[in-house]
Each structure stands twice: as C-alpha cells, then as structure tokens.
Design an enzyme around this catalytic site. Sequence first.
Site, PDB file in Angstrom:
ATOM      1  N   HIS A 256       1.109  -1.062   0.204  1.00 43.06           N
ATOM      2  CA  HIS A 256       0.061   0.040  -0.177  1.00 43.06           C
ATOM      3  C   HIS A 256       1.019   1.435  -0.137  1.00 43.06           C
ATOM      4  CE1 HIS A 256      -3.490   2.514   0.745  1.00 43.06           C
ATOM      5  NE2 HIS A 256      -3.774   2.285   1.788  1.00 43.06           N
ATOM      6  N   HIS A 295      -2.699  -2.626  -9.668  1.00 35.86           N
ATOM      7  CA  HIS A 295      -3.684  -1.979  -8.828  1.00 35.86           C
ATOM      8  C   HIS A 295      -5.006  -2.549  -8.791  1.00 35.86           C
ATOM      9  CE1 HIS A 295      -6.222   1.053  -6.863  1.00 35.86           C
ATOM     10  NE2 HIS A 295      -5.184   1.909  -6.698  1.00 35.86           N
ATOM     11  N   ASP A 351       2.451   5.046  -7.073  1.00 40.51           N
ATOM     12  CA  ASP A 351       3.814   4.899  -6.212  1.00 40.51           C
ATOM     13  C   ASP A 351       4.958   4.867  -6.861  1.00 40.51           C
ATOM     14  OD1 ASP A 351       1.568   3.205  -3.929  1.00 40.51           O
ATOM     15  OD2 ASP A 351       2.990   4.996  -3.668  1.00 40.51           O
TER      16      ASP A 351
HETATM   17  C1  SDX Z   1      -1.786   2.043  -3.622  1.00 38.20           C
HETATM   18  O1  SDX Z   1      -6.490   0.450  -3.124  1.00 38.20           O
HETATM   19  C2  SDX Z   1      -6.033   1.659  -3.404  1.00 38.20           C
HETATM   20  O2  SDX Z   1      -6.822   2.664  -4.203  1.00 38.20           O
HETATM   21  C3  SDX Z   1      -4.483   1.877  -2.953  1.00 38.20           C
HETATM   22  C4  SDX Z   1      -3.903   3.273  -3.755  1.00 38.20           C
HETATM   23  C5  SDX Z   1      -4.478   4.522  -2.645  1.00 38.20           C
HETATM   24  O3  SDX Z   1      -4.188   5.586  -3.276  1.00 38.20           O
HETATM   25  O4  SDX Z   1      -4.823   4.153  -1.481  1.00 38.20           O
HETATM   26  O5  SDX Z   1      -4.076   3.401  -4.869  1.00 38.20           O
HETATM   27  C6  SDX Z   1      -2.209   3.187  -3.213  1.00 38.20           C
HETATM   28  O6  SDX Z   1      -1.578   1.095  -2.280  1.00 38.20           O
HETATM   29  C7  SDX Z   1      -1.175   1.599  -4.892  1.00 38.20           C
HETATM   30  C8  SDX Z   1      -0.562   0.223  -4.923  1.00 38.20           C
HETATM   31  C9  SDX Z   1       0.843   0.235  -4.354  1.00 38.20           C
HETATM   32  N1  SDX Z   1       1.330  -1.273  -4.247  1.00 38.20           N
HETATM   33  C10 SDX Z   1       2.292  -1.683  -4.983  1.00 38.20           C
HETATM   34  O7  SDX Z   1       2.679  -0.858  -6.073  1.00 38.20           O
HETATM   35  C11 SDX Z   1       2.801  -2.985  -4.769  1.00 38.20           C
HETATM   36  C12 SDX Z   1       2.898  -3.941  -6.055  1.00 38.20           C
HETATM   37  N2  SDX Z   1       1.532  -4.236  -6.398  1.00 38.20           N
HETATM   38  C13 SDX Z   1       0.809  -5.458  -5.972  1.00 38.20           C
HETATM   39  O8  SDX Z   1       1.284  -5.887  -4.710  1.00 38.20           O
HETATM   40  C14 SDX Z   1      -0.474  -5.473  -6.321  1.00 38.20           C
HETATM   41  O9  SDX Z   1      -0.731  -5.167  -7.684  1.00 38.20           O
HETATM   42  C15 SDX Z   1      -1.484  -4.757  -5.517  1.00 38.20           C
HETATM   43  C16 SDX Z   1      -1.445  -5.062  -4.013  1.00 38.20           C
HETATM   44  C17 SDX Z   1      -1.539  -3.166  -5.711  1.00 38.20           C
HETATM   45  C18 SDX Z   1      -2.864  -5.380  -5.826  1.00 38.20           C
HETATM   46  O10 SDX Z   1      -3.236  -6.500  -5.602  1.00 38.20           O
HETATM   47  P1  SDX Z   1      -4.417  -7.290  -6.123  1.00 38.20           P
HETATM   48  O11 SDX Z   1      -5.449  -6.685  -6.330  1.00 38.20           O
HETATM   49  O12 SDX Z   1      -4.850  -8.234  -4.964  1.00 38.20           O
HETATM   50  O13 SDX Z   1      -3.985  -8.150  -7.431  1.00 38.20           O
HETATM   51  P2  SDX Z   1      -3.593  -9.627  -7.448  1.00 38.20           P
HETATM   52  O14 SDX Z   1      -2.187  -9.734  -6.390  1.00 38.20           O
HETATM   53  O15 SDX Z   1      -4.715 -10.381  -7.363  1.00 38.20           O
HETATM   54  O16 SDX Z   1      -2.703  -9.617  -8.730  1.00 38.20           O
HETATM   55  C19 SDX Z   1      -3.576 -10.401  -9.954  1.00 38.20           C
HETATM   56  C20 SDX Z   1      -2.333 -10.960 -10.540  1.00 38.20           C
HETATM   57  C21 SDX Z   1      -1.610 -11.934  -9.725  1.00 38.20           C
HETATM   58  O17 SDX Z   1      -0.998 -12.824 -10.863  1.00 38.20           O
HETATM   59  P3  SDX Z   1      -1.764 -14.412 -10.962  1.00 38.20           P
HETATM   60  O18 SDX Z   1      -1.478 -14.837  -9.734  1.00 38.20           O
HETATM   61  O19 SDX Z   1      -3.315 -14.202 -11.293  1.00 38.20           O
HETATM   62  O20 SDX Z   1      -1.104 -15.056 -12.021  1.00 38.20           O
HETATM   63  O21 SDX Z   1      -1.306  -9.985 -11.127  1.00 38.20           O
HETATM   64  C22 SDX Z   1      -0.067 -10.290 -10.202  1.00 38.20           C
HETATM   65  C23 SDX Z   1      -0.406 -11.097  -9.144  1.00 38.20           C
HETATM   66  O22 SDX Z   1       0.547 -12.034  -9.038  1.00 38.20           O
HETATM   67  N3  SDX Z   1       0.482  -9.054  -9.893  1.00 38.20           N
HETATM   68  C24 SDX Z   1       1.776  -8.703  -9.945  1.00 38.20           C
HETATM   69  C25 SDX Z   1       1.863  -7.246  -9.424  1.00 38.20           C
HETATM   70  N4  SDX Z   1       0.554  -6.963  -8.964  1.00 38.20           N
HETATM   71  C26 SDX Z   1      -0.293  -7.974  -9.388  1.00 38.20           C
HETATM   72  N5  SDX Z   1       2.789  -9.349 -10.504  1.00 38.20           N
HETATM   73  C27 SDX Z   1       3.979  -8.755 -10.280  1.00 38.20           C
HETATM   74  N6  SDX Z   1       4.195  -7.381  -9.656  1.00 38.20           N
HETATM   75  C28 SDX Z   1       3.158  -6.902  -9.412  1.00 38.20           C
HETATM   76  N7  SDX Z   1       3.170  -5.737  -8.812  1.00 38.20           N
END
Ligand code: SDX
Length: 418
Positions: A256, A295, A351
């Site tokens: 986050h 996201h 981010d």
């Molecule tokens: C913020 O919610 C908000 O609005 C948050 C925010 C705000 O203003 O408050 O926008 C701010 O927190 C932005 C996000 C910052 N976090 C990151 O950058 C960390 C990296 N991102 C991931 O951890 C992830 O994308 C999340 C946590 C942001 C979202 O996770 P989800 O919605 O649970 O998505 P998911 O894990 O189900 O992903 C779907 C697929 C998966 O692959 P499969 O298992 O289906 O094969 O996408 C992959 C995930 O493994 N994936 C990623 C990835 N993000 C998702 N793979 C590699 N790198 C990533 N960053």
Amino acid sequence: ERGLRVADRGFLNTAVIESSITYIDGEKGVLRYRGYPIEQLAEKSTFIECAYLLIYGALPTRSQLVHFEREVLLHGIMHADAKEFFGAFRYDAHPMAMLTSAFAYLGSYYGEANPSLQGQTLYTKCAKGDSEAFQNMDKQIFRLIGKATTLAAMAYRVRQGREFVVPPTGMSYTESFLYQLDHLSPTDSFSASPSTSPSPYKPHPVLARALDILFILHADHEMNASSTTVLQTGSSLPDPYSAVAAGCASLYGPLHGGANEAVIRMLVAIGSPENVPAYLAAVKRREKVLSGFGHRVYKTSDPRSFIIRKIADEVFAVTGPDPLLDTAMALHDAALKDEYFVSRKLGPNVDFWSGLIYRAMGFPMDFFPVLFVVPRVVGWVAHWRQMMLSPEGVKIWRPKQIYIGPSERPYVAVDERE
Ligand code: SDX
C-alpha cells in the site's frame, strides 16, 4: 453457516459502504473528488482546497477557504517537546512507526481521561444535532490535518537531533510543512547542532507546488486498505486519533503506501537499465514483485501516474535528474510491452514515480510513506466524518467467517498427550 462464502479474497467484490466522496472507474482510469476530475484539481486547485472539498462536499468560497486553512494551521501548531511524542524511539526508528504511535497518543495528549470515549460522546451528540458537538468534530478534523504535518516534521527532525521549529504564519499548508522540515534541496546540509532559530528557509516555488499537487493526488482513493481500516476501527466509536493511527499502520505496508519506498529499493537493487530484463524474469518467476505496478481497481492505468510523471520532469529541471530515472524508464517501458504484465493489466500506479520525486527533492527513503500519510489523513477524516454523520447511524463492522477448523473434541490432560 449455510449459503455463506468468503467474499472473494481481499474483499475483491465487496462494497462495505455507500459514499459520495470519491469516484473511481478502474476500466476507464477515472478518478474524481466529489465529482471533480483529478486532472482539473491537480492543474487548478490546491491541496488545502481539495481537503475542504473532500471533507465538506463542495468547493469553498474564498472566505471559507481562508478560515479553513487558518484553523488547520493553528490547530497544527504543537507546543509540546518532540521528546514527549518520540522520546521512546531509537534514533533510527522508521518514521512511519513514530507517526502511527504519535497519532494514537494525540487522544491522551488532549488530556482526555479515556480518549476512546470521545468518539461515542461525539457521535451521540452529533446524532442529536448538538451544534457544539459539530464544532468539536471540526476541531478534531483541523487538529488531525494540521498535526499530520507537525508530527511528520517532528519525526523528521528529532532523528537528526534538531529542535522543532514552529512555522511562521502566512505560508500555505504545504509551504508550512516544508518550512518545518527545513530541508528541501539535496544540497542542504543538516545542522549537526539543534537549530534553535528558525531557518531563513523558503521553499523553492516549483518544488512546493510539485509537493502540493502530489498531496492533491494522494488525498483520497475511496475504500483503499488504510481508509477501510480507519472506518473498521472508527465503527466501534473510539476517538478519531485512534482510528487514524490504525489507518497509518495499514498504509505502512509495502503493498500500500510503503510501495513508494519499495520502488526505490527495487530500482537501486536493479542498478541499471541493462539489468531490467533479468529483474522482470525474476518477477515472472514470482521471486520478485514489481513495486509501483498493479492496482486492485485500475485495470487500464492509474490516472495519477500520468500527472506524477509530468511533475517529475518539472522537479528534475530544478534538482537535476535522478540517476535512477533511466532504470525506472527502462523498467516502465519494458513492463508495458511484456505479455505477462499486459495480460494481467498491470500498469504503473501512483507509487511508481513519486519516490523518484521525493528522492530528487532530498527526502530520505523511509520518509516517503510519511509523504503519503500527510495528505491521506484528509481522506481518512472525510470518510470518518461521513460515517459518523450517516443518517442510518454507525453500526460496528463485524464480518462473518466460514469455520473450517476441527469439530468438537474432549480436553486431554497434558501428561496424557503424546
Ligand atoms: C496503493 O487501493 C488503493 O486505492 C491503493 C492506492 C491508494 O491511493 O490508496 O491506490 C495506493 O496502494 C497503490 C498500490 C501500491 N502497491 C504496489 O505497487 C505493490 C505492488 N502491487 C501489487 O502488490 C498489487 O498489484 C496490488 C497489491 C497493488 C494489488 O493486488 P491485487 O488487486 O490483490 O492483485 P492480485 O495480487 O490479485 O494480482 C493479479 C495478478 C496476480 O497474478 P496471478 O496470480 O493471477 O498469475 O497480477 C499479479 C499477481 O501475481 N500481480 C503482480 C503485481 N501486481 C499484481 N505481479 C508482479 N508485480 C506486481 N506488482
């Protein structure tokens, strides 16, 4: 429990409230605060004006805006010694841990015997339309928004052994914050001895405006993890400082608000554009995470990332480009063309670029999530106020579970267990 199912891991498809504060369309990459497009607010508004808009639902008149900013700045002034808030921390404690505890302490700081009772009293009186209670609620909101900058600046300076400085009046909210930090350009040298006299510091106008726009972009984002945490906590009616402290703890996580710090650590680890393919390969093997990408809601692009990318160029024109920028751009461009990320609709989020800007402005890396908390306190208190004043009243958030543990079994004395 018949008919129950886990609401898709991570509340994927669960709406917990109705809200009129922020609207996001993840498919179209749309973000609006009370109906106003984020692009227009970033271009034409200021953070303190957006704060008023998010909390009270309308753009303020000039006199409302002047009064609001003055109240926030006045309630932000702290006459306590930083040691009262941060004395227990080691010099190298993470500022997010310091801030989380400081918000929780605020309730007691105001001398309430049991601060948690404030929430219930406030709620009960507001529900009866008690005008004094509404003023008290506003005062707590002014304190939280104002103190967010003061506590952040205190946490920043106490680690450097520097005395805290009370900002002069007449500065904007963001300029006042930068003044309290008394540090912007990377060329600043920190005074080893506590600087007692306020520095002749004046924030650089381009950098002050860049931070103000970044604050606008980070102010709210509907039911993200930290705002949900504030409401989950607030639903049992503690004081708002405790609810904000819970939200601060949630924002700390690298999935986050901690992602802006994680992005820089990732770029430093990658080291150069030549190493990007190897890093992406490790991500695809799920050995690494691509921080700053992906996201829960945005499945095309995070509209904030485009605005931040533009701000980055304006900041670098003043501070000089960040040496990590080439690696960031190589990573960004490669990921956007890679089927693994494209098929999962993973694009840059808020981010990905923000950390590079904070680094170029000279902030230490572990302070980046704090620069997310300061503006997000506005979103947290806007949602808290909306919940406290909701016509149907506050109901404690207590979700169900599906039990999958052992069925009933008799106790066995310790010496009879094998
Ligand atoms: C913020 O919610 C908000 O609005 C948050 C925010 C705000 O203003 O408050 O926008 C701010 O927190 C932005 C996000 C910052 N976090 C990151 O950058 C960390 C990296 N991102 C991931 O951890 C992830 O994308 C999340 C946590 C942001 C979202 O996770 P989800 O919605 O649970 O998505 P998911 O894990 O189900 O992903 C779907 C697929 C998966 O692959 P499969 O298992 O289906 O094969 O996408 C992959 C995930 O493994 N994936 C990623 C990835 N993000 C998702 N793979 C590699 N790198 C990533 N960053």
